[in-house]
Design an enzyme around this catalytic site. Structure first.
Site, PDB file in Angstrom:
ATOM      1  N   GLU A 266       0.842  -1.204   0.000  1.00  0.00           N
ATOM      2  CA  GLU A 266       0.000   0.000   0.000  1.00  0.00           C
ATOM      3  C   GLU A 266       0.866   1.237   0.000  1.00  0.00           C
ATOM      4  OE1 GLU A 266      -2.799   0.350   3.267  1.00  0.00           O
ATOM      5  OE2 GLU A 266      -3.179  -1.808   3.234  1.00  0.00           O
ATOM      6  N   GLU A 318     -13.994   5.000  -0.026  1.00  0.00           N
ATOM      7  CA  GLU A 318     -14.808   4.023   0.707  1.00  0.00           C
ATOM      8  C   GLU A 318     -15.544   4.722   1.848  1.00  0.00           C
ATOM      9  OE1 GLU A 318     -12.536   0.140   1.302  1.00  0.00           O
ATOM     10  OE2 GLU A 318     -11.032   1.381   0.328  1.00  0.00           O
ATOM     11  N   LYS A 321     -15.486   3.717   5.845  1.00  0.00           N
ATOM     12  CA  LYS A 321     -14.292   3.857   6.679  1.00  0.00           C
ATOM     13  C   LYS A 321     -14.487   5.076   7.584  1.00  0.00           C
ATOM     14  CE  LYS A 321     -10.559   2.151   5.168  1.00  0.00           C
ATOM     15  NZ  LYS A 321      -9.254   1.911   4.565  1.00  0.00           N
ATOM     16  N   GLU A 326      -9.423   8.989   5.700  1.00  0.00           N
ATOM     17  CA  GLU A 326      -9.544   7.540   5.473  1.00  0.00           C
ATOM     18  C   GLU A 326     -10.538   7.205   4.362  1.00  0.00           C
ATOM     19  OE1 GLU A 326      -7.990   4.862   7.025  1.00  0.00           O
ATOM     20  OE2 GLU A 326      -6.671   6.255   8.065  1.00  0.00           O
TER      21      GLU A 326
END
Ligand code: NAG
Ligand code: NAG
Ligand code: NAG
Length: 344
Positions: A266, A318, A321, A326
């Site tokens: 990542e 997303e 999250k 985030e």
């Protein structure tokens, strides 16, 4: 990055240069670039559409965090795309108990896809070392390794770790692990060394930069300067990513682990959530320059002859999250699959 990030502070003394956004140009996907495919959103497109997106981008490696059935079923027949799957953190304690438990997990979660899906890695836990369940990682890795070896399956068994394992990281040559990392991580690294299987590392210059933006040069954090910002003995560094990567290499060497490959599972930069540190422009420069760094085939100053393999985090924003940055690491909007900024 399934869980909230702990920010970690690198003691980095810096020169402030003028910000310089001149590098957001067009870049092509290279075979060394993969994408993380996180699923913590309630508005994500169906996996078949996501696979078409990867194909249109020329992406041939992706990573999911578990063994999601819908996603793996959609990948059936798409063997040209390699898929990293993961053992969930919450399953580790039960699996560490016995090789039988691991074999059952494999029969349920991997076996059904073996014929049709190109599973390249199974990661045992995500960022659990160092931590309470860290000690479960090695026994599960050993059981899975025995299993894939006994069947000659071309699946690599590893784990993904955060840079919280580093107690010292600046300059890179003083890189060393924390005492907990020494207990939990070093045996894992030695095990991986026996078969030269890569350790997967999550490297986020963003969190280091965001912890001290007035003292850290943005251009250095986002690969936007060729000037040497950190001189470490004979090695000169112009970007923070290489500094962090090489600090980990040095820390491994100090534990007697030499030449173990590292794959960057990542990296990324959020496009919103933290004011002017997180804009689409800055995210585009960071991620675009990371793709170029990987595409150049050059390694880091300490490993100049080993090209970097890396996965950007992440395909989509997303919304399930934690609020803030985030939720904003995505390259694409989930609802219409439009790019948030130009990258590929
Ligand atoms: C499986 O994926 C890997 C990684 O992307 C790739 O190198 C390999 O060629 C793929 N295998 C097949 C059969 O296409
Ligand atoms: C963000 O804004 C502050 C206050 O105006 C400024 O000092 C700083 O340089 C800005 N940072 C970036 C990355 O634009
Ligand atoms: C990298 O490759 C060059 C050219 O083959 C060689 O001279 C050099 O020693 C290598 N560097 C390292 C750190 O392995």
């Amino acid at each position: 990055m399934d869980c909230p990030k702990k920010s970690f502070l690198f003691m980095i003394s810096c020169i402030i240069l003028l910000l310089n956004y001149n590098n957001g140009g067009f870049v092509h996907a290279t075979t060394n670039i993969g994408l993380n495919y996180g699923l913590l959103g309630d508005n994500l497109p169906p996996p078949s559409q996501v696979i078409n997106l990867y194909k249109s981008l020329g992406i041939t490696s992706i990573r999911i965090f578990d063994t999601n059935t819908d996603v793996l079923n959609a990948f059936r027949g798409n063997r040209d795309i390699g898929v990293i799957v993961g053992v969930k953190n919450e399953d580790l304690a039960a699996l560490a108990v016995s090789e039988n438990a691991v074999n059952t997990w494999f029969m349920t979660n991997i076996e059904p896809y073996l014929a049709d899906v190109n599973i390249t890695f199974i990661t045992v836990g995500n960022e659990v070392i160092p931590g309470d369940i860290g000690p479960h990682v090695l026994p599960v890795m050993q059981s899975l390794t025995n299993l894939v070896k006994s069947r000659s399956l071309p699946i690599l068994i590893s784990t993904t770790v955060a840079m919280t394992n580093l107690g010292q990281s600046y300059p890179p040559s003083s890189g060393e692990f924390t005492s907990q990392a020494r207990e939990q991580l070093v045996p894992v690294l030695k095990f991986l060394s026996q078969t030269t299987t890569p350790i997967l590392v999550n490297i986020y210059p963003y969190f280091a930069y965001a912890s001290d933006p007035s003292n850290i040069l943005l251009d250095y954090a986002i690969f936007n300067t060729d000037a040497v910002v950190v001189q470490d003995g004979p090695l000169g560094y112009s970007n923070m990513f290489d500094v962090i990567f090489d600090a980990f290499v040095w820390a491994m060497e100090k534990e007697g682990v030499k030449d173990l490959p590292m794959v960057v599972s990542e990296t990324g930069w959020p496009s919103a959530g933290n004011g002017n540190l997180t804009t689409p422009e800055i995210a585009s420069i960071y991620n675009g320059n990371f793709v170029k760094h990987v595409g150049s085939g050059k390694g880091t100053p300490k490993r100049p002859n080993s090209s970097i393999h890396g996965f950007l985090f992440a395909t989509f924003n997303e919304n399930q999250k934690p609020a803030g940055t985030e939720q904003n690491f995505g390259l694409y909007y989930p609802t219409d699959l439009k790019p948030i900024y130009k990258l590929f």
